[in-house]
Motif scaffolding. Structure first.
Motif, PDB file in Angstrom:
ATOM      1  N   PHE A 120       0.812  -1.208   0.000  1.00  0.00           N
ATOM      2  CA  PHE A 120       0.000   0.000   0.000  1.00  0.00           C
ATOM      3  C   PHE A 120       0.847   1.260   0.000  1.00  0.00           C
ATOM      4  O   PHE A 120       2.008   1.261   0.390  1.00  0.00           O
ATOM      5  CB  PHE A 120      -1.012  -0.002   1.161  1.00  0.00           C
ATOM      6  N   ASN A 121       0.247   2.343  -0.439  1.00  0.00           N
ATOM      7  CA  ASN A 121       0.910   3.623  -0.629  1.00  0.00           C
ATOM      8  C   ASN A 121       0.077   4.660   0.122  1.00  0.00           C
ATOM      9  O   ASN A 121      -0.954   5.104  -0.355  1.00  0.00           O
ATOM     10  CB  ASN A 121       0.940   3.926  -2.124  1.00  0.00           C
ATOM     11  N   ILE A 122       0.519   5.034   1.314  1.00  0.00           N
ATOM     12  CA  ILE A 122      -0.329   5.832   2.200  1.00  0.00           C
ATOM     13  C   ILE A 122       0.285   7.191   2.470  1.00  0.00           C
ATOM     14  O   ILE A 122       1.487   7.320   2.746  1.00  0.00           O
ATOM     15  CB  ILE A 122      -0.551   5.110   3.544  1.00  0.00           C
ATOM     16  N   ALA A 123      -0.552   8.222   2.398  1.00  0.00           N
ATOM     17  CA  ALA A 123      -0.183   9.559   2.851  1.00  0.00           C
ATOM     18  C   ALA A 123      -1.026   9.858   4.093  1.00  0.00           C
ATOM     19  O   ALA A 123      -2.254   9.702   4.065  1.00  0.00           O
ATOM     20  CB  ALA A 123      -0.453  10.598   1.770  1.00  0.00           C
ATOM     21  N   VAL A 124      -0.350  10.235   5.163  1.00  0.00           N
ATOM     22  CA  VAL A 124      -1.033  10.494   6.429  1.00  0.00           C
ATOM     23  C   VAL A 124      -1.364  11.975   6.528  1.00  0.00           C
ATOM     24  O   VAL A 124      -0.573  12.834   6.132  1.00  0.00           O
ATOM     25  CB  VAL A 124      -0.139  10.068   7.621  1.00  0.00           C
ATOM     26  N   TYR A 125      -2.544  12.281   7.058  1.00  0.00           N
ATOM     27  CA  TYR A 125      -2.887  13.677   7.276  1.00  0.00           C
ATOM     28  C   TYR A 125      -3.621  13.828   8.597  1.00  0.00           C
ATOM     29  O   TYR A 125      -4.143  12.861   9.154  1.00  0.00           O
ATOM     30  CB  TYR A 125      -3.748  14.217   6.123  1.00  0.00           C
ATOM     31  N   ARG A 126      -3.627  15.033   9.106  1.00  0.00           N
ATOM     32  CA  ARG A 126      -4.363  15.340  10.329  1.00  0.00           C
ATOM     33  C   ARG A 126      -5.677  15.989   9.954  1.00  0.00           C
ATOM     34  O   ARG A 126      -5.694  16.977   9.222  1.00  0.00           O
ATOM     35  CB  ARG A 126      -3.550  16.274  11.225  1.00  0.00           C
ATOM     36  N   THR A 127      -6.774  15.438  10.426  1.00  0.00           N
ATOM     37  CA  THR A 127      -8.101  15.944  10.089  1.00  0.00           C
ATOM     38  C   THR A 127      -8.231  17.411  10.480  1.00  0.00           C
ATOM     39  O   THR A 127      -7.910  17.800  11.609  1.00  0.00           O
ATOM     40  CB  THR A 127      -9.190  15.119  10.795  1.00  0.00           C
ATOM     41  N   GLN A 128      -8.668  18.239   9.531  1.00  0.00           N
ATOM     42  CA  GLN A 128      -8.811  19.665   9.756  1.00  0.00           C
ATOM     43  C   GLN A 128     -10.219  19.990  10.254  1.00  0.00           C
ATOM     44  O   GLN A 128     -11.197  19.369   9.842  1.00  0.00           O
ATOM     45  CB  GLN A 128      -8.549  20.438   8.457  1.00  0.00           C
ATOM     46  N   SER A 129     -10.319  20.971  11.142  1.00  0.00           N
ATOM     47  CA  SER A 129     -11.632  21.376  11.645  1.00  0.00           C
ATOM     48  C   SER A 129     -12.460  22.059  10.558  1.00  0.00           C
ATOM     49  O   SER A 129     -13.688  21.990  10.558  1.00  0.00           O
ATOM     50  CB  SER A 129     -11.464  22.323  12.848  1.00  0.00           C
ATOM     51  N   ASN A 130     -11.761  22.707   9.614  1.00  0.00           N
ATOM     52  CA  ASN A 130     -12.445  23.360   8.503  1.00  0.00           C
ATOM     53  C   ASN A 130     -12.680  22.339   7.391  1.00  0.00           C
ATOM     54  O   ASN A 130     -11.732  21.800   6.818  1.00  0.00           O
ATOM     55  CB  ASN A 130     -11.599  24.538   7.992  1.00  0.00           C
ATOM     56  N   SER A 131     -13.943  22.053   7.076  1.00  0.00           N
ATOM     57  CA  SER A 131     -14.276  21.020   6.100  1.00  0.00           C
ATOM     58  C   SER A 131     -13.765  21.351   4.706  1.00  0.00           C
ATOM     59  O   SER A 131     -13.401  20.456   3.936  1.00  0.00           O
ATOM     60  CB  SER A 131     -15.791  20.798   6.068  1.00  0.00           C
TER      61      SER A 131
END
Length: 280
Positions: A120-131
């Motif tokens: 798998f090829n994954i990019a991690v991100y932090r969920t933003q409060s602004n949709s």
């Protein structure tokens, strides 16, 4: 691109001279990080930072439409030892760790494009409060086929597979929410918390840990220098690997300070009472 950089110049003038976007935060951060520098030296870094920040903003817009060919021309991958190891060892699991050095989005995607690994090829991100911004991040990071996961789900995903050839890309210097499991260490002369969960999985699954130093060559062109932190993560214990990442990142930031995201409120949380400064 010339039109976008014209817009960038306007953003810089407005953000720096008229609005003063987070100017106090930037100056405080630079003052703590570089007490040995004069006010004039820090002010030069500050001005160059705001110019780079404006460029990053318009390049983020461009990124939604940039072609594979253009991205390959605009981001050069260097350090033959690190890049050759990454490209040839397709049976190893790899974690590519970046920091908030401009332009981390472009640099991250160049490795997604060139990834020969079968897993798998994954990019991690932090969920933003602004949709709206959350949607933009998801759209940008999935353009070239990567699976995108919020940081709170990545550990479970990594534990669920034993297949080789997985690539996990993450901007690992984000400030975690206050939690007992955070790792605290000195970062640019102040205590700062870091996530520690990824390190534990890397040790358990023996991932290859790398650091990608992103350097701006000129407007719209970057160099991504990949170096191996260790290819024997299972031989480390505790928080040693996180400490190595922080020290590597800090050294790179000091080499090109105008390229780091100084407007980030990275040091807003206070360390626990039990914290003591310890470095490798």
């Amino acid at each position: 691109m010339w039109l976008l950089y014209g817009i960038s110049d306007i953003i810089f003038l407005l953000g720096y001279y008229l609005i003063g976007y987070r100017k106090k935060v930037v100056r405080d951060n630079l003052s703590y990080a570089f007490p040995e520098k004069s006010d004039i030296e820090r002010r030069k870094i500050e001005v160059r930072f705001y110019r780079n920040l404006a460029d990053q903003m318009v390049e983020s817009i461009k990124f939604l439409k940039i072609s594979r060919l253009q991205l390959n021309k605009r981001v050069i991958v260097t350090n033959s030892e690190g890049s050759e190891f990454h490209l040839k060892n397709t049976e190893r699991n790899v974690i590519l760790q970046l920091s908030h050095c401009f332009n981390w989005e472009w640099a991250g995607q160049i490795f997604q494009l060139r990834n020969p690994h079968p897993g798998f090829n994954i990019a991690v991100y932090r969920t933003q409060s602004n949709s709206f911004f959350n949607h933009l991040i998801l759209e940008a990071r999935t353009r070239f086929g990567a699976e995108v996961l919020p940081s709170e789900h990545i550990i479970r995903r990594m534990l669920q597979t034993d297949q080789p050839g997985n690539l996990v890309l993450m901007v690992a210097d984000q400030a975690p929410l206050p939690a007992p499991g955070n790792y605290w260490t000195e970062f640019l002369n102040r205590p700062a918390p870091f996530f520690s969960g990824i390190e534990k999985i890397a040790q358990r699954k023996n991932y290859v840990l790398t650091y990608v130093d992103v350097r701006k060559l000129r407007r719209g062109y970057y160099e991504a220098d990949i170096s191996i932190i260790t290819d024997k993560a299972d031989q480390y214990s505790g928080t040693q690997l996180t400490e190595l990442y922080v020290r590597k990142m800090e050294a790179c930031i000091r080499q090109h300070p105008e390229n780091y995201l100084w407007s980030h409120r990275r040091w807003k949380h206070s360390p626990p009472d039990s914290y003591t400064s310890v470095k490798l």
